[in-house]
Design a protein around this motif. Structure first.
Motif, short mmCIF file in Angstrom:
data_model
loop_
_atom_site.label_atom_id
_atom_site.label_comp_id
_atom_site.label_asym_id
_atom_site.label_seq_id
_atom_site.Cartn_x
_atom_site.Cartn_y
_atom_site.Cartn_z
N TYR A 101 0.87 -1.17 0.00
CA TYR A 101 0.00 0.00 0.00
C TYR A 101 0.91 1.23 0.00
N VAL A 104 0.53 5.43 1.96
CA VAL A 104 -0.44 5.47 3.06
C VAL A 104 0.32 5.15 4.35
N SER A 105 -0.25 5.56 5.47
CA SER A 105 0.39 5.28 6.75
C SER A 105 0.30 3.80 7.08
N LYS A 107 -0.87 2.47 9.73
CA LYS A 107 -2.18 2.21 10.32
C LYS A 107 -3.23 2.00 9.23
N THR A 108 -3.21 2.86 8.21
CA THR A 108 -4.15 2.73 7.09
C THR A 108 -3.90 1.45 6.31
N ALA A 109 -2.63 1.12 6.09
CA ALA A 109 -2.29 -0.11 5.37
C ALA A 109 -2.79 -1.34 6.13
N ARG A 111 -5.29 -1.46 8.26
CA ARG A 111 -6.75 -1.45 8.19
C ARG A 111 -7.23 -2.01 6.84
N LYS A 112 -6.57 -1.63 5.75
CA LYS A 112 -6.92 -2.14 4.42
C LYS A 112 -6.64 -3.64 4.32
N ARG A 115 -9.40 -5.47 6.22
CA ARG A 115 -10.65 -5.40 5.46
C ARG A 115 -10.61 -6.39 4.29
#
Length: 141
Positions: A101, A104-105, A107-109, A111-112, A115
């Motif tokens: 990813y 992106v941070s 944390k965002t990576a 989360r993705k 998901r």
């Protein structure tokens, strides 16, 4: 009094026989998202290697009291951490390919990644069960 003593001794012997006589063997299979076997995937307990998969993606190890959870790893795939439950002797795992990813941070990576995992894994387990690759319809871990 003698009868009570005999009953206690016999009960203790039966309890000891049951606790030493039971050998819990964990078996399993590791596949990728195309439901192809992953040979030589590593099964770890902490940092200790306890087994590797064979060329058909199968593994088998003796469950000891120290083993509460395992991690399954394979190069290029996200690792899977599994908490071993008492009534679960067959562990079947689908490993997903590692994704990147960009921009992106962390944390965002993460989360993705979670998901994506939650979306894909139930479908892949169902498909593996329908194709008789897995024994269990849903993972017991």
């Amino acid at each position: 009094m003698k009868k009570l003593k005999t009953t206690i001794i016999v009960s203790l012997l039966l309890i000891l026989q049951n606790s030493f006589g039971q050998e819990n063997i964990i078996t399993g299979k590791v596949v990728d998202s195309q439901l192809k076997e992953l040979p030589m995937a590593i099964i770890l307990c902490g940092s200790k290697i306890i087994d590797t998969t064979d060329f058909n993606g199968n593994f088998k190890f003796k469950l000891t009291s120290e083993i509460k959870n395992i991690t399954i790893r394979f190069i290029g795939f996200d690792s899977e951490k599994i908490n071993i439950k008492e009534n679960c002797n067959v562990i079947e795992v689908v490993l997903l390919e590692s994704g990147t990813y960009d921009f992106v941070s962390l944390k965002t990576a993460e989360r993705k990644r979670i998901r994506r995992r939650n979306k894909l894994l139930p479908k892949l387990y169902a498909e593996a069960y329908q194709k008789k690759i897995f024994i269990n319809e849903k993972p017991c871990w």
